[in-house]
Design an enzyme around this catalytic site. Structure first.
Site, PDB file in Angstrom:
ATOM      1  CE  LYS A  90      -6.913   4.952   3.745  1.00 17.99           C
ATOM      2  NZ  LYS A  90      -5.538   4.780   4.479  1.00 17.99           N
ATOM      3  CG  ASP A 138      -0.471  -0.646   1.960  1.00 19.55           C
ATOM      4  OD1 ASP A 138       0.652  -0.335   2.328  1.00 19.55           O
ATOM      5  OD2 ASP A 138      -1.674  -1.042   3.184  1.00 19.55           O
ATOM      6  CG  MET A 189      -3.025   7.632  11.316  1.00 22.95           C
ATOM      7  SD  MET A 189      -3.552   6.072  11.153  1.00 22.95           S
ATOM      8  CE  MET A 189      -3.246   5.244  12.710  1.00 22.95           C
TER       9      MET A 189
END
Ligand code: SAH
Length: 263
Positions: free
Chosen positions: A68, A46, A183
């Protein structure tokens, strides 16, 4: 992928290796992680894994992007789990390549559960997690005698609506620990206010390290009082926030000539 060709040739049963790609720079993966990529028949990767690493794979290795940018939604976690199980059952050597360390905010838990339930052999290859990389590149020791005897890795992402327990920022404020927030850039205003409400000084130093170990790396310094002005991140680069007195320690490093300037 066809079951007949590989499964009949391979001396191994199919298996899955969850490999930490490291924080960004391609040479920060482990040797074991490199070997896993060299041996893989299929790699599912990813966004945060450096795409350079895929060059280690054999030409016939199938590289599948599941991040994503795959369509408007990221590939659902259940679908990734299903694919890992399916490929391994077909007899392939599968690598699931993840940014940083797979066991740290990496959804490894769901994948391991799916593999265990399906009876698929697996191995976990650890990686350098973003907090360790951020400490290194910003020259901030995450622990330091007299300043911080503990480190907390916390997520700043609010996934409370999906049943996850919210982080108790006020309680973390009382731990005398360095707080590393993954995050967290979009909610840092709220988080900083909660940490202050929990007893941390508004003057507690903060470092925001974006794209740690990549050429685009950036370190921003400030205090909790600055809240989300410190974390404005229009490029949406991955950024790690370090909160704690240890951030001041980097001032000692500033007196030392940069590595490139030596010799
Ligand atoms: N498993 C990963 C974390 C995935 S969660 C690890 O162990 O590092 C994604 C978050 O990690 C990002 O939002 C950011 O907070 C952090 N991150 C990942 N790579 C980073 C980098 N190169 N620089 C700064 N933060 C990073």
């Amino acid at each position: 992928m066809s079951q007949t060709t590989f499964a009949t040739l391979s001396p191994f049963p199919g298996r899955v290796r969850l490999v930490g790609a490291g924080p960004g720079a391609a040479d920060l993966i482990t040797v074991r992680g490199q070997n896993a990529l060299r041996e893989a028949d299929v790699v599912l990767y990813d966004d945060l894994a450096n795409a350079e690493l895929l060059k280690l794979c054999r030409p016939e290795c199938e590289r599948i992007y599941v991040g994503k940018r795959a369509g408007s939604h990221s590939v659902a976690q259940t679908e990734i789990c299903d694919r890992l199980v399916t490929y391994a059952r077909e007899g392939w050597q599968v690598v699931r390549l993840k940014g940083g360390d797979p066991m740290t905010f990496g959804r490894a838990g769901e994948e391991l559960q799916a593999l265990a339930e399906a009876g698929i052999p697996f191995e976990i290859v650890p990686g350098i997690t973003a907090a360790a990389a951020a400490g290194a590149v910003a020259e901030i020791p995450l622990t330091q005698r007299g300043l911080a005897s503990a480190v907390v890795f916390a997520t700043g992402h609010a996934c409370v609506d999906r049943g996850a327990a919210p982080v108790n920022w006020r309680a973390l404020a009382g731990l005398n620990a360095t707080i590393c927030i993954y995050m967290g850039t979009q909610r840092f205003g709220v988080i900083a206010a909660e940490l202050v409400a929990g007893g941390l000084s508004r003057h507690t130093p903060v470092a925001v390290v974006a794209d740690a170990t990549l050429p685009t790396q950036e370190v921003r310094l400030g205090t909790l009082a600055e809240g989300d002005t410190l974390t404005a991140n229009p490029e949406r680069r991955p950024a790690l926030i370090v909160v704690g007195e240890v951030v001041r320690w980097r001032e000692f490093c500033e007196a030392v000539p940069a590595w490139e300037a030596v010799g």
